[in-house]
Design an enzyme around this catalytic site. Structure first.
Site, PDB file in Angstrom:
ATOM      1  N   LYS A 108       0.825  -1.126  -0.118  1.00  6.65           N
ATOM      2  CA  LYS A 108       0.151  -0.083  -0.003  1.00  6.65           C
ATOM      3  C   LYS A 108       0.748   1.283   0.002  1.00  6.65           C
ATOM      4  O   LYS A 108       1.957   1.395   0.782  1.00  6.65           O
ATOM      5  CB  LYS A 108      -0.882  -0.048   1.292  1.00  6.65           C
ATOM      6  CG  LYS A 108      -2.034  -1.209   1.150  1.00  6.65           C
ATOM      7  CD  LYS A 108      -2.848  -0.904  -0.035  1.00  6.65           C
ATOM      8  CE  LYS A 108      -4.026  -2.039   0.217  1.00  6.65           C
ATOM      9  NZ  LYS A 108      -5.263  -1.464  -0.710  1.00  6.65           N
ATOM     10  N   GLU A 165      -1.333  -0.715  -9.181  1.00 10.12           N
ATOM     11  CA  GLU A 165      -2.472  -0.736  -8.972  1.00 10.12           C
ATOM     12  C   GLU A 165      -3.379   0.617  -8.599  1.00 10.12           C
ATOM     13  O   GLU A 165      -3.043   1.233  -7.870  1.00 10.12           O
ATOM     14  CB  GLU A 165      -2.823  -1.907  -7.880  1.00 10.12           C
ATOM     15  CG  GLU A 165      -4.354  -1.953  -7.818  1.00 10.12           C
ATOM     16  CD  GLU A 165      -4.899  -3.291  -6.856  1.00 10.12           C
ATOM     17  OE1 GLU A 165      -5.771  -3.178  -6.201  1.00 10.12           O
ATOM     18  OE2 GLU A 165      -4.003  -4.119  -6.682  1.00 10.12           O
ATOM     19  N   LYS A 215     -13.130  -8.408  -8.105  1.00 13.26           N
ATOM     20  CA  LYS A 215     -13.635  -8.782  -6.687  1.00 13.26           C
ATOM     21  C   LYS A 215     -14.910  -9.152  -6.723  1.00 13.26           C
ATOM     22  O   LYS A 215     -15.861  -8.624  -7.186  1.00 13.26           O
ATOM     23  CB  LYS A 215     -13.394  -7.631  -5.509  1.00 13.26           C
ATOM     24  CG  LYS A 215     -11.999  -7.105  -5.393  1.00 13.26           C
ATOM     25  CD  LYS A 215     -11.830  -6.064  -4.395  1.00 13.26           C
ATOM     26  CE  LYS A 215     -10.418  -5.625  -4.400  1.00 13.26           C
ATOM     27  NZ  LYS A 215     -10.080  -4.401  -3.370  1.00 13.26           N
TER      28      LYS A 215
END
Length: 328
Positions: A108, A165, A215
């Site tokens: 992250k 991403e 997802k």
């Protein structure tokens, strides 16, 4: 498939609260609703800030997974990545140690209140821990504008990134960034621009990404996610939304049914919890997960039950979303 009534859902619904080992997405506890359908256990766990219209897709996914037979798997094991929250560099090794045998790490970055120097130090620590053979991808959750993203990817390029991403929030920004950094050889992956978009195929049509992240819950279920991947015509990575092991099993079912799967998937996130409702939890072993449904442990369901006020909040939300799902 006949949709279950609200009383059917509520009769076996368990609202649970899972503590996190490290603060993630601004939370320390992850709440979810799990219940059992004719096909097995399933999960409804949209994040609290999502409105009912968005959350209803998550309920449609939960009902589909619990009440309908799922697409046949084409593989029996799914390789998964470690997930490194926006921790300080000194904490990286401890986080990675929770993910057994993973050869890939998603890191992250662009955390509110942090600097690019923090991101660089964190990614450097991951590279040092994983060695030159490890695969590293970064996830900004749309936290940069185009200029910031270009600057950050220049600074992070030395760590041999597998892809970046959702570096920017909008499709137009992704298009421009992809044009600017193409010479660097860092692919761009889209996540929020797929799962939170009114049109999840806009990214592919615009040429805004090289890879899409899918997802199961946010996209309305395994079948709908498979359709999106097919229509997009781009390589896909299956990821979780910080699910319990029950929700992760839905993501595993999606990954198992994809005709092609070239990337390790973000389905090892049970390792971020200090407790889960399945015994043993769906944790990476040898860098992967075995395909198949899971069943909660009644004792863990009781031990991790949410407070009465939080249960009431989720029951009310479930009722509102059920009304939306059954009105379609």
């Amino acid at each position: 498939m006949t949709l279950p009534s609200l009383p059917e859902l509520l009769a076996g619904a368990h609202v649970v609260a899972l503590p996190l080992a490290t603060r993630f997405r601004g939370i320390d506890v992850r709440e979810a609703v799990v219940f059992e359908g004719p096909e097995g256990w399933t999960e409804f766990s949209p994040f609290p800030e999502y409105d009912d219209a968005e959350a209803s897709a998550w309920l449609a996914a939960a009902i589909d997974f619990g009440w309908a037979a799922q697409p046949a798997p084409v593989r029996t094991r799914i390789a998964v990545n470690a997930t490194v929250p926006a921790v300080d560099a000194a904490s990286v090794a401890g986080v990675l140690a929770r993910f057994g045998g993973c050869r890939t790490a998603k890191v992250k970055v662009a955390e509110a209140g942090q600097r690019l120097a923090d991101d660089v130090a964190r990614v450097r620590a991951v590279r040092e821990a994983m060695g030159p053979e490890g695969r590293i991808r970064v996830d900004a959750n749309g936290g940069w504008n185009v200029d910031e993203a270009e600057h950050a990817l220049h600074a992070l390029a030395e760590f041999d990134l597998e892809y970046a991403e959702q570096p920017c929030a909008s499709v137009d920004e992704l298009v421009e960034l992809r044009r600017r950094v193409k010479y660097m050889g860092i692919p761009i992956a889209a996540d929020e621009s797929v799962r939170r978009a009114a049109d999840p195929l806009a990214v592919a049509r615009a040429g805004a990404a090289d890879i899409i992240v899918v997802k199961a819950q946010p996209l309305g279920g395994v079948r709908r996610a498979l359709e999106i991947v097919d229509e997009a015509g781009l390589p896909a990575v299956v990821s979780s939304a910080l699910d319990t092991s029950v929700g992760l099993s839905m993501g595993v079912a999606l990954a198992a049914a994809l005709p092609e799967l070239d990337f390790d998937c973000g389905l090892g996130t049970s390792a971020l919890f200090t407790a889960d409702i399945v015994t043993p939890p769906l944790l990476p072993e040898g860098g992967g997960l075995t395909v198949g449904r899971v069943t909660p442990d009644p004792e863990r369901l009781a031990a991790l039950a949410a407070s009465e006020d939080r249960r009431a909040w989720w029951v009310a939300r479930l009722a509102r979303c059920h009304a939306l799902v059954t009105s379609d």
